[in-house]
Design a protein around this motif. Structure first.
Motif, PDB file in Angstrom:
ATOM      1  N   LEU A  40       0.742  -1.160  -0.001  1.00 41.42           N
ATOM      2  CA  LEU A  40       0.101  -0.121  -0.005  1.00 41.42           C
ATOM      3  C   LEU A  40       1.001   1.535   0.088  1.00 41.42           C
ATOM      4  CD1 LEU A  40      -2.990   0.457  -0.314  1.00 41.42           C
ATOM      5  CD2 LEU A  40      -2.950   1.267   2.061  1.00 41.42           C
ATOM      6  N   ASP A  44       0.899   4.215  -2.721  1.00 46.20           N
ATOM      7  CA  ASP A  44       0.692   5.771  -2.652  1.00 46.20           C
ATOM      8  C   ASP A  44       1.681   6.536  -2.987  1.00 46.20           C
ATOM      9  OD1 ASP A  44      -0.735   7.733  -0.947  1.00 46.20           O
ATOM     10  OD2 ASP A  44       1.063   7.773   0.490  1.00 46.20           O
ATOM     11  N   LYS A  53      -4.520  10.968  -7.900  1.00 45.77           N
ATOM     12  CA  LYS A  53      -5.185  10.526  -6.728  1.00 45.77           C
ATOM     13  C   LYS A  53      -5.993   8.923  -7.162  1.00 45.77           C
ATOM     14  CE  LYS A  53      -5.885  14.631  -4.555  1.00 45.77           C
ATOM     15  NZ  LYS A  53      -6.395  15.732  -4.008  1.00 45.77           N
ATOM     16  N   LEU A  54      -6.134   7.982  -6.145  1.00 40.94           N
ATOM     17  CA  LEU A  54      -6.629   6.715  -6.833  1.00 40.94           C
ATOM     18  C   LEU A  54      -8.120   6.926  -7.285  1.00 40.94           C
ATOM     19  CD1 LEU A  54      -6.101   3.645  -6.475  1.00 40.94           C
ATOM     20  CD2 LEU A  54      -7.706   3.813  -4.098  1.00 40.94           C
ATOM     21  N   ASP A  55      -9.016   7.847  -7.115  1.00 44.26           N
ATOM     22  CA  ASP A  55     -10.111   7.799  -7.717  1.00 44.26           C
ATOM     23  C   ASP A  55     -10.152   8.430  -9.311  1.00 44.26           C
ATOM     24  OD1 ASP A  55      -9.546  10.591  -7.506  1.00 44.26           O
ATOM     25  OD2 ASP A  55     -11.362  11.263  -6.566  1.00 44.26           O
ATOM     26  N   VAL A  77      -6.141  -9.321  -3.080  1.00 47.11           N
ATOM     27  CA  VAL A  77      -7.397  -8.660  -2.247  1.00 47.11           C
ATOM     28  C   VAL A  77      -7.255  -7.204  -2.135  1.00 47.11           C
ATOM     29  CG1 VAL A  77      -6.148  -8.862  -0.036  1.00 47.11           C
ATOM     30  CG2 VAL A  77      -8.407  -9.372   0.005  1.00 47.11           C
ATOM     31  N   THR A  81     -10.469  -5.036  -3.450  1.00 45.28           N
ATOM     32  CA  THR A  81     -11.056  -4.260  -2.617  1.00 45.28           C
ATOM     33  C   THR A  81     -11.182  -2.699  -3.303  1.00 45.28           C
ATOM     34  OG1 THR A  81     -10.038  -5.505  -0.820  1.00 45.28           O
ATOM     35  CG2 THR A  81     -10.951  -3.426  -0.502  1.00 45.28           C
ATOM     36  N   PHE A  82      -9.965  -2.499  -4.005  1.00 46.72           N
ATOM     37  CA  PHE A  82      -9.841  -1.146  -4.819  1.00 46.72           C
ATOM     38  C   PHE A  82     -11.088  -1.142  -5.768  1.00 46.72           C
ATOM     39  CE2 PHE A  82      -5.054  -0.236  -4.361  1.00 46.72           C
ATOM     40  CZ  PHE A  82      -5.231   0.538  -3.129  1.00 46.72           C
TER      41      PHE A  82
ATOM     42  N   SER B  96      -4.859  -6.570   4.605  1.00 45.22           N
ATOM     43  CA  SER B  96      -4.660  -6.102   3.408  1.00 45.22           C
ATOM     44  C   SER B  96      -5.793  -5.568   2.594  1.00 45.22           C
ATOM     45  CB  SER B  96      -3.975  -7.334   2.216  1.00 45.22           C
ATOM     46  OG  SER B  96      -2.884  -7.705   2.598  1.00 45.22           O
ATOM     47  N   ALA B  97      -7.244  -5.929   2.904  1.00 44.00           N
ATOM     48  CA  ALA B  97      -8.295  -5.520   2.329  1.00 44.00           C
ATOM     49  C   ALA B  97      -8.551  -4.396   3.363  1.00 44.00           C
ATOM     50  CB  ALA B  97      -9.364  -6.707   2.710  1.00 44.00           C
ATOM     51  N   LYS B  99      -6.756  -2.152   4.641  1.00 43.66           N
ATOM     52  CA  LYS B  99      -5.739  -1.222   4.147  1.00 43.66           C
ATOM     53  C   LYS B  99      -6.357  -0.674   2.904  1.00 43.66           C
ATOM     54  CE  LYS B  99      -1.435  -2.893   5.595  1.00 43.66           C
ATOM     55  NZ  LYS B  99       0.104  -3.067   5.106  1.00 43.66           N
ATOM     56  N   SER B 100      -6.609  -1.239   1.913  1.00 44.00           N
ATOM     57  CA  SER B 100      -6.725  -0.837   0.575  1.00 44.00           C
ATOM     58  C   SER B 100      -8.127  -0.046   0.532  1.00 44.00           C
ATOM     59  CB  SER B 100      -6.540  -1.795  -0.229  1.00 44.00           C
ATOM     60  OG  SER B 100      -6.984  -3.091  -0.062  1.00 44.00           O
ATOM     61  N   TYR B 101      -9.114  -0.790   1.408  1.00 44.20           N
ATOM     62  CA  TYR B 101     -10.547  -0.211   1.425  1.00 44.20           C
ATOM     63  C   TYR B 101     -10.278   1.386   2.196  1.00 44.20           C
ATOM     64  CZ  TYR B 101     -15.472  -0.758   1.170  1.00 44.20           C
ATOM     65  OH  TYR B 101     -16.859  -0.424   0.999  1.00 44.20           O
ATOM     66  N   TYR B 103      -7.781   3.126   2.396  1.00 44.87           N
ATOM     67  CA  TYR B 103      -6.886   4.194   1.490  1.00 44.87           C
ATOM     68  C   TYR B 103      -7.776   4.623   0.223  1.00 44.87           C
ATOM     69  CZ  TYR B 103      -3.305   5.928  -1.375  1.00 44.87           C
ATOM     70  OH  TYR B 103      -2.625   6.781  -2.325  1.00 44.87           O
ATOM     71  N   ALA B 104      -8.560   3.667  -0.234  1.00 42.74           N
ATOM     72  CA  ALA B 104      -9.365   3.960  -1.252  1.00 42.74           C
ATOM     73  C   ALA B 104     -10.555   5.333  -0.893  1.00 42.74           C
ATOM     74  CB  ALA B 104     -10.220   2.703  -2.045  1.00 42.74           C
ATOM     75  N   LEU B 105     -11.004   4.909   0.359  1.00 41.17           N
ATOM     76  CA  LEU B 105     -12.219   5.687   0.739  1.00 41.17           C
ATOM     77  C   LEU B 105     -11.671   6.920   1.387  1.00 41.17           C
ATOM     78  CD1 LEU B 105     -14.431   2.889   2.255  1.00 41.17           C
ATOM     79  CD2 LEU B 105     -14.922   4.101   0.188  1.00 41.17           C
ATOM     80  N   TRP B 330      -0.094   2.896   7.042  1.00 37.52           N
ATOM     81  CA  TRP B 330      -0.212   2.138   5.807  1.00 37.52           C
ATOM     82  C   TRP B 330       0.613   0.912   5.723  1.00 37.52           C
ATOM     83  CZ3 TRP B 330      -5.018   3.126   4.853  1.00 37.52           C
ATOM     84  CH2 TRP B 330      -5.287   4.449   4.635  1.00 37.52           C
ATOM     85  N   LEU B 365       2.257  10.008   4.798  1.00 36.95           N
ATOM     86  CA  LEU B 365       1.443   9.203   4.290  1.00 36.95           C
ATOM     87  C   LEU B 365       0.010   9.620   4.640  1.00 36.95           C
ATOM     88  CD1 LEU B 365       2.748   5.685   5.064  1.00 36.95           C
ATOM     89  CD2 LEU B 365       2.933   6.946   2.922  1.00 36.95           C
ATOM     90  N   LEU B 368      -1.196  12.474   2.560  1.00 40.98           N
ATOM     91  CA  LEU B 368      -1.565  12.103   1.218  1.00 40.98           C
ATOM     92  C   LEU B 368      -2.803  11.399   1.444  1.00 40.98           C
ATOM     93  CD1 LEU B 368       1.507  10.657  -0.188  1.00 40.98           C
ATOM     94  CD2 LEU B 368       0.364  12.518  -1.259  1.00 40.98           C
ATOM     95  N   ASP B 371      -6.692  13.743   1.697  1.00 36.87           N
ATOM     96  CA  ASP B 371      -7.305  14.388   0.622  1.00 36.87           C
ATOM     97  C   ASP B 371      -7.538  13.572  -0.684  1.00 36.87           C
ATOM     98  OD1 ASP B 371      -4.865  16.702  -0.814  1.00 36.87           O
ATOM     99  OD2 ASP B 371      -4.790  14.577  -0.103  1.00 36.87           O
ATOM    100  N   ASN B 372      -7.222  12.259  -0.190  1.00 36.32           N
ATOM    101  CA  ASN B 372      -6.999  11.234  -1.272  1.00 36.32           C
ATOM    102  C   ASN B 372      -8.023  10.809  -2.306  1.00 36.32           C
ATOM    103  OD1 ASN B 372      -4.847   9.430  -2.595  1.00 36.32           O
ATOM    104  ND2 ASN B 372      -6.377   8.043  -2.109  1.00 36.32           N
ATOM    105  N   LEU B 373      -9.415  11.089  -1.614  1.00 36.91           N
ATOM    106  CA  LEU B 373     -10.545  10.898  -2.452  1.00 36.91           C
ATOM    107  C   LEU B 373     -11.881  11.430  -2.020  1.00 36.91           C
ATOM    108  CD1 LEU B 373     -10.664   7.014  -3.301  1.00 36.91           C
ATOM    109  CD2 LEU B 373     -10.721   9.019  -4.794  1.00 36.91           C
ATOM    110  N   TYR B 374     -12.622  11.600  -2.791  1.00 37.35           N
ATOM    111  CA  TYR B 374     -14.179  12.188  -2.402  1.00 37.35           C
ATOM    112  C   TYR B 374     -14.092  13.361  -1.574  1.00 37.35           C
ATOM    113  CZ  TYR B 374     -14.662   7.606  -4.012  1.00 37.35           C
ATOM    114  OH  TYR B 374     -14.749   6.244  -4.550  1.00 37.35           O
TER     115      TYR B 374
END
Ligand SMILES: [Zn+2]
Lengths: 225, 375
Positions: A40, A44, A53-55, A77, A81-82, B96-97, B99-101, B103-105, B330, B365, B368, B371-374
């Protein structure tokens, strides 16, 4: 199009970002024991390196192996999940196809990675884009005399580990998500223009081995007879 | 209350893929996918089988939990996950799930302790935990007496099993009796029709010089097995119901006796019991009886919340958010032997020591991700 590619099926933890025409940023670390910790932060950094950014990602690409199990699952995974969080498709690619693509070879060759336990994962290729066989797991000695293996180049760490079986072993040694992303971008572009090549694998692991599980022996009698 | 933290929790430390969602101390969803049937023919949990099942079940279980709770992932205040202890490969899928969840949100991540989660889940059933809380945790993987002055930061081990976990003893005796796996529910059922006083099985570590709060079930297991074998060797029928009842009585007698004693010694007037074995009906009954006699208030969550689940992880995560505990980094590890004294795994910048990374790394980290998403 913005592809995020990850692969943790081999000792490399590798991440790349591809916009459909070129790789924007990529990073690989080789550490077979820390996939879970490294992936992860690498994602990043790759996003930050590209100033994105990821979105913004439209497609996730993931190497589905074959690979030793524990590390392999980290990438899968994470990709799944992404995909769920972003609402974007997750495309699976055979990890060996990434090494094949990175080799740039035009003639027949094999890709060989380390399966541990004195075995290798391998598959035959007609060229850098065309795999001829399903990936398999074998002991190097058992494929040494194979008519399609003798005399052809062998790409990857598994080949370099066994020079007695693969005299023409060569790099790239490690998987790169950049190669995986480039291959995926080609296939997506081909599919978008109506041609063939949009074929991806489901984002499911290629273990190629059954789980190590011994059915316990019958209950062990504790009373000395 | 709408301003209580909305947290999603992920649990994959053993054979259950659990995803729970809570708002403060209110349970909104508890989705579980179990691979127990796949392990039954092996007579125990097979780590690689569990890990494979977690990977398959992970995203569908997250999506099911969100649907069940009727909330949007974007409204979450944090993602919590079991960072340990547990099976390394199984934990890694959940970590792992999560973390990525997270991070994505663009949400904070909380790696929390499985044992502390087993205690905290009772908030969903009986409201905020008293402080300190005395907890008896009994399952196939653990048997511990814990004193928790603050479930988010201070959990003290008073005693633990020195050999088998209580649930493990149930599984092993069930195997001797050819009752299949897991052993807990079937022994509980058969014991109801048996005589708990039929056979005097030993009570481990209850002598005057034994450790007051430690447990031992290995000697009991051997003793029960010997008794059964003697019957079989003599060509007599094994009175399965009496054996089940007498064995179970020996286990729950020791568990409740030591737990009540710990409460008395520490001056704690209530006892929480969690873990899969807390679903055992005789344990519940005897604990209720002895606590009542000692003037101790007993708190046992309903059986579904006692076994491993995601709601317990979410419950502890919500408490971390509510109390302003620092988020995890992370690069959070799955730690198969995470000590019970670590209720959660704070990021390096917030640790008591300087840690492996500098504070800059952590801030970087999170800067970053914020303000990564949404946003
Ligand atoms: Zn547990």
């Amino acid at each position: 199009m913005l592809l995020l590619a990850v692969d943790t099926a081999t000792p490399a933890v590798t991440v790349a970002l591809h916009d459909g025409s070129s790789v924007l940023a990529a990073e690989s670390q080789v550490d077979a024991r820390r996939h879970g910790e490294l992936l992860l932060p690498a994602v990043d950094r790759v996003l930050a390196g590209a100033g994105l950014k990821l979105d913004a990602v439209t497609d996730v690409v993931v190497g589905v192996g074959p690979g030793p199990y524990t590390g392999l699952r980290v990438g899968l995974v994470t990709a799944l999940t992404f995909g769920s969080a972003l609402g974007v498709p997750v495309h699976g690619l055979c990890t060996l196809d990434g090494l094949a693509h990175a080799s740039g070879l035009e003639g027949p060759f094999v890709v060989v990675t380390d399966a541990r336990r004195k075995e290798v994962y391998w598959a035959r290729y007609a060229d850098a884009r065309t795999r001829l066989t399903e990936p398999a797991v074998d002991r190097p000695a058992d494929i040494a005399g194979h008519e399609h293996v003798v005399g052809v180049p062998a790409v990857g760490a598994g080949a370099l580990l066994h020079p007695e079986v693969f005299p023409d072993a060569r790099g790239p040694e490690h998987q790169s998500a950049a190669a995986l992303a480039s291959l995926a971008a080609e296939r997506l572009a081909a599919a978008a223009s109506g041609g063939p090549g949009g074929d991806f694998l489901p984002a499911l692991p290629l273990y190629l081995r059954r789980p190590d599980a011994q059915v316990p022996k019958n209950y062990k009698v504790v009373t000395p007879k | 209350m709408a301003d209580e933290p909305l947290v999603l929790g992920i649990e994959t430390s053993c054979d259950e893929t659990g995803v729970g969602i809570v708002r403060g101390t209110t349970l909104l969803a508890d989705a579980v996918a179990s691979s127990v049937d796949e392990h039954a023919r092996f007579g125990g949990v097979v780590p690689e089988v569990a890990s494979r099942a977690h990977l398959e079940a992970m995203v569908p279980t997250i999506e099911r939990a969100l649907k069940e709770a009727g909330v949007s992932a974007r409204d979450l205040d944090g993602i919590a996950v079991t960072a340990g202890p547990g099976l390394a490969g199984a934990l890694l899928v959940g970590v792992s799930a999560a973390k990525s969840y997270a991070y994505a949100l663009g949400k904070p991540l909380y790696g929390v302790n499985h044992l502390a989660s087993h205690i905290c889940v009772d908030q969903l059933e009986h409201g905020p935990l008293p402080e300190p809380t005395m907890a008896l945790l009994v399952s196939g993987g653990h048997s511990s007496l814990l004193l928790a002055p603050d479930i988010t930061s201070d959990v003290r081990p008073l005693g633990a099993t020195i050999d088998d976990a209580a649930g493990e003893a149930f599984d092993k005796i069930a195997r001797v009796l050819h009752l299949g796996f897991p052993g807990g529910p079937v022994i509980d059922r058969l014991a109801r029709e048996g005589d708990p006083a039929a056979i005097a099985f030993p009570r481990g570590l209850t002598g005057p010089r034994d450790a007051a709060y430690d447990f031992s079930f290995s000697g009991l297991k051997t003793s029960v097995a010997r008794w059964i074998e003697a019957k079989r060797n003599a060509g007599e029928e094994v009175p399965v119901r009496d054996v089940a009842a007498s064995f179970q009585e020996a286990v729950v007698d020791v568990l409740t006796r030591k737990a009540v004693r710990a409460c008395r010694d520490e001056g704690v007037d209530h006892l929480m019991i969690g873990g899969g074995v807390a679903a055992n009906s005789r344990l519940r009954a005897l604990a209720a009886e002895r606590c009542e006699r000692a003037g101790i208030r007993l708190r046992v969550p309903r059986p579904g919340l006692c076994t491993d689940n995601g709601a317990m992880v979410a419950a502890l995560g919500a408490e971390m958010v509510a109390r302003g505990r620092p988020a995890s980094d992370w690069d959070l590890s799955a730690d198969s032997s995470l000590p019970v004294t670590d209720p959660h795994v704070p990021g390096a910048a917030h640790g008591t020591d300087t840690g492996r990374h500098g504070g800059d790394h952590h801030d970087h980290l999170h800067e970053l991700s914020k303000d990564n998403l949404y946003t």
